[in-house]
Scaffold this motif. Structure first.
Motif, PDB file in Angstrom:
ATOM      1  N   LEU A 144       0.705  -1.271   0.003  1.00 41.97           N
ATOM      2  CA  LEU A 144       0.361   0.500  -0.076  1.00 41.97           C
ATOM      3  C   LEU A 144       1.006   1.258  -0.100  1.00 41.97           C
ATOM      4  N   TYR A 145       1.685   1.348   0.622  1.00 43.21           N
ATOM      5  CA  TYR A 145       2.599   2.505   0.705  1.00 43.21           C
ATOM      6  C   TYR A 145       3.318   3.013   0.098  1.00 43.21           C
ATOM      7  N   PRO A 146       3.985   1.718  -0.948  1.00 42.91           N
ATOM      8  CA  PRO A 146       5.169   2.234  -2.107  1.00 42.91           C
ATOM      9  C   PRO A 146       4.241   2.633  -3.807  1.00 42.91           C
ATOM     10  N   THR A 147       2.931   1.693  -3.965  1.00 38.87           N
ATOM     11  CA  THR A 147       1.680   2.549  -4.499  1.00 38.87           C
ATOM     12  C   THR A 147       0.422   3.928  -4.308  1.00 38.87           C
ATOM     13  N   LEU A 148       0.738   4.101  -3.022  1.00 42.72           N
ATOM     14  CA  LEU A 148       0.072   5.356  -3.229  1.00 42.72           C
ATOM     15  C   LEU A 148       0.892   6.567  -3.474  1.00 42.72           C
ATOM     16  N   TRP A 149       2.650   6.137  -3.201  1.00 42.49           N
ATOM     17  CA  TRP A 149       3.565   7.168  -2.921  1.00 42.49           C
ATOM     18  C   TRP A 149       3.426   7.376  -4.919  1.00 42.49           C
ATOM     19  N   LEU A 150       3.793   6.185  -5.175  1.00 40.53           N
ATOM     20  CA  LEU A 150       3.574   6.381  -6.624  1.00 40.53           C
ATOM     21  C   LEU A 150       3.230   6.615  -7.815  1.00 40.53           C
ATOM     22  N   SER A 181       1.600   6.620   4.377  1.00 38.58           N
ATOM     23  CA  SER A 181       0.740   6.483   3.266  1.00 38.58           C
ATOM     24  C   SER A 181      -0.387   8.116   3.504  1.00 38.58           C
ATOM     25  N   ASP A 182      -0.857   7.898   4.256  1.00 40.26           N
ATOM     26  CA  ASP A 182      -2.546   9.379   4.450  1.00 40.26           C
ATOM     27  C   ASP A 182      -1.569  10.090   3.850  1.00 40.26           C
ATOM     28  N   VAL A 183      -0.639  10.670   4.798  1.00 36.46           N
ATOM     29  CA  VAL A 183       0.174  12.230   4.065  1.00 36.46           C
ATOM     30  C   VAL A 183       0.739  12.396   2.863  1.00 36.46           C
ATOM     31  N   ALA A 184       0.433  11.428   2.470  1.00 35.31           N
ATOM     32  CA  ALA A 184       1.480  11.510   0.818  1.00 35.31           C
ATOM     33  C   ALA A 184       0.204  12.484  -0.380  1.00 35.31           C
ATOM     34  N   LEU A 185      -0.990  12.050   0.151  1.00 37.66           N
ATOM     35  CA  LEU A 185      -2.198  13.034  -0.255  1.00 37.66           C
ATOM     36  C   LEU A 185      -1.629  14.331   0.063  1.00 37.66           C
ATOM     37  N   VAL A 186      -1.564  14.472   1.259  1.00 37.67           N
ATOM     38  CA  VAL A 186      -1.004  16.336   1.585  1.00 37.67           C
ATOM     39  C   VAL A 186      -0.465  16.683   0.394  1.00 37.67           C
TER      40      VAL A 186
END
Length: 156
Positions: free
Chosen positions: A42-48, A124-129
């Protein structure tokens, strides 16, 4: 910055592809599912996803449906249309950024963890902001460039 983003995106793509490869091999070939692999992916996917969007904003290569450009004939008209599009993008993006900021504050306060490995989901949540902030910076940068070109009479 261009070289860094290329290496970062390549590394994230490789991590996601490797994780999916391991998932397929262990689950479907060896019949031994790896517990928690979906959580860690989930983490690298969201950041990608977010860095891909940031890169598209930086390069100004987002997919667009510029139907109005068919009827516009001059470079000045195209530049004005680009300015209008950037302004609308900036308004909507800043509105979404305010929601993302509220969600990030909530995620920080609650500090949720993943169900199997107990990894904090905040990372992973912080990737959005972060992603929306950088996209809005690049959108504002392109908007200023369009306005500057229009003011100079440099419409391309």
């Amino acid at each position: 910055m261009d070289t860094f983003s290329k290496f970062l995106l390549t590394a994230l793509i490789l991590i996601v592809a490797l994780g999916q490869f391991v998932q397929v091999i262990t689950r479907y070939v060896l019949q031994i599912p790896v517990m928690g692999l979906e959580e860690t992916m989930l983490y690298p996917t969201l950041w990608l996803y977010m860095f891909g969007a940031i890169n598209a904003s930086r390069e100004n290569t987002h997919i667009r449906a510029n139907v109005l450009e068919i009827w516009l004939t001059t470079d000045v008209q195209h530049k004005v249309l680009a300015i209008i599009g950037e302004v609308i993008s900036l308004i909507v993006g800043l509105w979404l950024l305010s929601w993302a900021w509220d969600y990030t504050r909530y995620a920080w306060r609650v500090w949720k963890e993943s169900p199997t490995l107990y990894i904090p989901t905040f990372y992973s949540d912080v990737a959005l902001v972060i992603g929306l902030t950088l996209m809005m910076v690049y959108t504002a940068w392109h908007l200023l460039g369009h306005v500057r070109d229009l003011a100079k009479g440099n419409a391309q």
